[in-house]
Design a protein around this motif. Structure first.
Motif, PDB file in Angstrom:
ATOM      1  N   CYS A  77       0.834  -1.215   0.000  1.00 52.14           N
ATOM      2  CA  CYS A  77       0.000   0.000   0.000  1.00 52.14           C
ATOM      3  C   CYS A  77       0.864   1.257   0.000  1.00 52.14           C
ATOM      4  CB  CYS A  77      -0.935  -0.007   1.204  1.00 52.14           C
ATOM      5  SG  CYS A  77      -2.231  -1.263   1.099  1.00 52.14           S
ATOM      6  N   ALA A  78       1.964   1.255   0.773  1.00 53.79           N
ATOM      7  CA  ALA A  78       2.861   2.412   0.795  1.00 53.79           C
ATOM      8  C   ALA A  78       3.482   2.656  -0.580  1.00 53.79           C
ATOM      9  CB  ALA A  78       3.942   2.206   1.853  1.00 53.79           C
ATOM     10  N   ALA A  79       3.863   1.579  -1.262  1.00 58.68           N
ATOM     11  CA  ALA A  79       4.451   1.719  -2.600  1.00 58.68           C
ATOM     12  C   ALA A  79       3.432   2.280  -3.588  1.00 58.68           C
ATOM     13  CB  ALA A  79       4.977   0.370  -3.090  1.00 58.68           C
ATOM     14  N   ILE A  80       2.203   1.809  -3.510  1.00 56.19           N
ATOM     15  CA  ILE A  80       1.145   2.314  -4.400  1.00 56.19           C
ATOM     16  C   ILE A  80       0.850   3.773  -4.078  1.00 56.19           C
ATOM     17  CG2 ILE A  80      -1.270   2.034  -5.116  1.00 56.19           C
ATOM     18  CD1 ILE A  80      -0.890  -1.002  -4.401  1.00 56.19           C
ATOM     19  N   GLU A  81       0.858   4.120  -2.800  1.00 55.70           N
ATOM     20  CA  GLU A  81       0.644   5.518  -2.381  1.00 55.70           C
ATOM     21  C   GLU A  81       1.736   6.417  -2.954  1.00 55.70           C
ATOM     22  OE1 GLU A  81      -1.166   8.703  -0.975  1.00 55.70           O
ATOM     23  OE2 GLU A  81      -1.999   6.716  -0.600  1.00 55.70           O
ATOM     24  N   GLY A  92      10.713  -0.382  -7.697  1.00 53.85           N
ATOM     25  CA  GLY A  92      11.182  -1.535  -6.941  1.00 53.85           C
ATOM     26  C   GLY A  92      12.602  -1.316  -6.485  1.00 53.85           C
ATOM     27  N   ARG A  93      13.298  -2.392  -6.330  1.00 53.84           N
ATOM     28  CA  ARG A  93      14.695  -2.317  -5.899  1.00 53.84           C
ATOM     29  C   ARG A  93      15.602  -2.290  -7.130  1.00 53.84           C
ATOM     30  NH1 ARG A  93      16.654  -6.931  -7.361  1.00 53.84           N
ATOM     31  NH2 ARG A  93      15.418  -8.824  -7.303  1.00 53.84           N
ATOM     32  N   ALA A  94      16.662  -1.530  -7.035  1.00 51.92           N
ATOM     33  CA  ALA A  94      17.640  -1.514  -8.120  1.00 51.92           C
ATOM     34  C   ALA A  94      18.455  -2.795  -8.035  1.00 51.92           C
ATOM     35  CB  ALA A  94      18.547  -0.302  -7.992  1.00 51.92           C
ATOM     36  N   GLY A  95      18.758  -3.363  -9.143  1.00 48.90           N
ATOM     37  CA  GLY A  95      19.550  -4.589  -9.138  1.00 48.90           C
ATOM     38  C   GLY A  95      19.691  -5.148 -10.528  1.00 48.90           C
ATOM     39  N   MET A  96      20.554  -6.118 -10.624  1.00 54.98           N
ATOM     40  CA  MET A  96      20.796  -6.772 -11.900  1.00 54.98           C
ATOM     41  C   MET A  96      19.933  -8.022 -11.997  1.00 54.98           C
ATOM     42  SD  MET A  96      23.155  -4.973 -13.414  1.00 54.98           S
ATOM     43  CE  MET A  96      23.817  -6.062 -14.641  1.00 54.98           C
ATOM     44  N   CYS A  97      19.339  -8.232 -13.147  1.00 54.57           N
ATOM     45  CA  CYS A  97      18.545  -9.434 -13.410  1.00 54.57           C
ATOM     46  C   CYS A  97      19.205 -10.222 -14.525  1.00 54.57           C
ATOM     47  CB  CYS A  97      17.120  -9.051 -13.830  1.00 54.57           C
ATOM     48  SG  CYS A  97      16.149  -8.299 -12.513  1.00 54.57           S
ATOM     49  N   GLU A 130       9.935  -7.750 -10.007  1.00 56.49           N
ATOM     50  CA  GLU A 130      10.231  -7.240  -8.673  1.00 56.49           C
ATOM     51  C   GLU A 130      11.043  -5.956  -8.729  1.00 56.49           C
ATOM     52  OE1 GLU A 130      12.260  -8.560  -4.500  1.00 56.49           O
ATOM     53  OE2 GLU A 130      11.163 -10.057  -5.652  1.00 56.49           O
ATOM     54  N   SER A 131      11.988  -5.874  -9.650  1.00 58.40           N
ATOM     55  CA  SER A 131      12.785  -4.656  -9.788  1.00 58.40           C
ATOM     56  C   SER A 131      11.920  -3.456 -10.152  1.00 58.40           C
ATOM     57  CB  SER A 131      13.874  -4.847 -10.852  1.00 58.40           C
ATOM     58  OG  SER A 131      14.837  -5.770 -10.405  1.00 58.40           O
ATOM     59  N   ALA A 132      10.868  -3.707 -10.900  1.00 55.77           N
ATOM     60  CA  ALA A 132      10.000  -2.617 -11.347  1.00 55.77           C
ATOM     61  C   ALA A 132       8.896  -2.271 -10.362  1.00 55.77           C
ATOM     62  CB  ALA A 132       9.385  -2.977 -12.704  1.00 55.77           C
ATOM     63  N   THR A 133       8.417  -3.261  -9.600  1.00 51.47           N
ATOM     64  CA  THR A 133       7.214  -3.012  -8.789  1.00 51.47           C
ATOM     65  C   THR A 133       7.407  -3.178  -7.283  1.00 51.47           C
ATOM     66  OG1 THR A 133       6.441  -5.294  -8.995  1.00 51.47           O
ATOM     67  CG2 THR A 133       5.738  -3.734 -10.703  1.00 51.47           C
TER      68      THR A 133
END
Length: 139
Positions: A77-81, A92-97, A130-133
């Motif tokens: 909910c905090a992320a959507i807010e 999301g989180r920065a990282g390598m996929c 996950e990196s994006a959302t």
């Protein structure tokens, strides 16, 4: 095991989530009617599915207060807010996929602050999702 039986339970769940509160009966649907209180403004159905719908999972999320079957409801909910209800603006989180191509599709339907949400996007793999959302589709 019969293939039709194997698919029956996931398809029934998908149909129930797609139908929303109305599937729970008139009393539940009335509880979610527009203007029926603060919960009505932030009720979302989130889902993630694999390539060619080989698998599917979904949860309901209410954000006033953060409740539902989402294991990280408050964080989601905090992320959507922070994104002001714009699922394309989630961070999301920065990282390598890895470059492994194993597409997943995320979808959100419902209402956020009284505004109708119909969002769907396919990512190259679960790491990209996950990196994006962030926590929103982590269930």
């Amino acid at each position: 095991m019969n293939a039709a039986r194997t698919l029956a339970a996931p398809l029934a769940l998908l149909a129930a989530l797609a139908a929303g509160p109305a599937a729970l009966g008139p009393a539940a649907a009335a509880d979610r009617a527009p203007g029926a209180g603060p919960q009505a403004a932030d009720h979302l159905q989130l889902s993630v599915s694999g390539s060619e719908r080989t698998w599917w999972r979904g949860v309901e999320l209410d954000c006033r207060p953060p409740v539902g079957r989402h294991p990280r409801a408050a964080r989601a909910c905090a992320a959507i807010e922070r994104a002001r209800g714009d699922f394309g603006a989630l961070r999301g989180r920065a990282g390598m996929c890895t470059a492994v191509h194993d597409p997943v599709t995320a979808a959100a339907t419902g209402t956020w602050r009284g505004r109708r949400i119909e969002w769907r996007r396919t990512y190259g793999n679960a790491c990209e999702l996950e990196s994006a959302t962030g926590p929103v589709f982590r269930f």
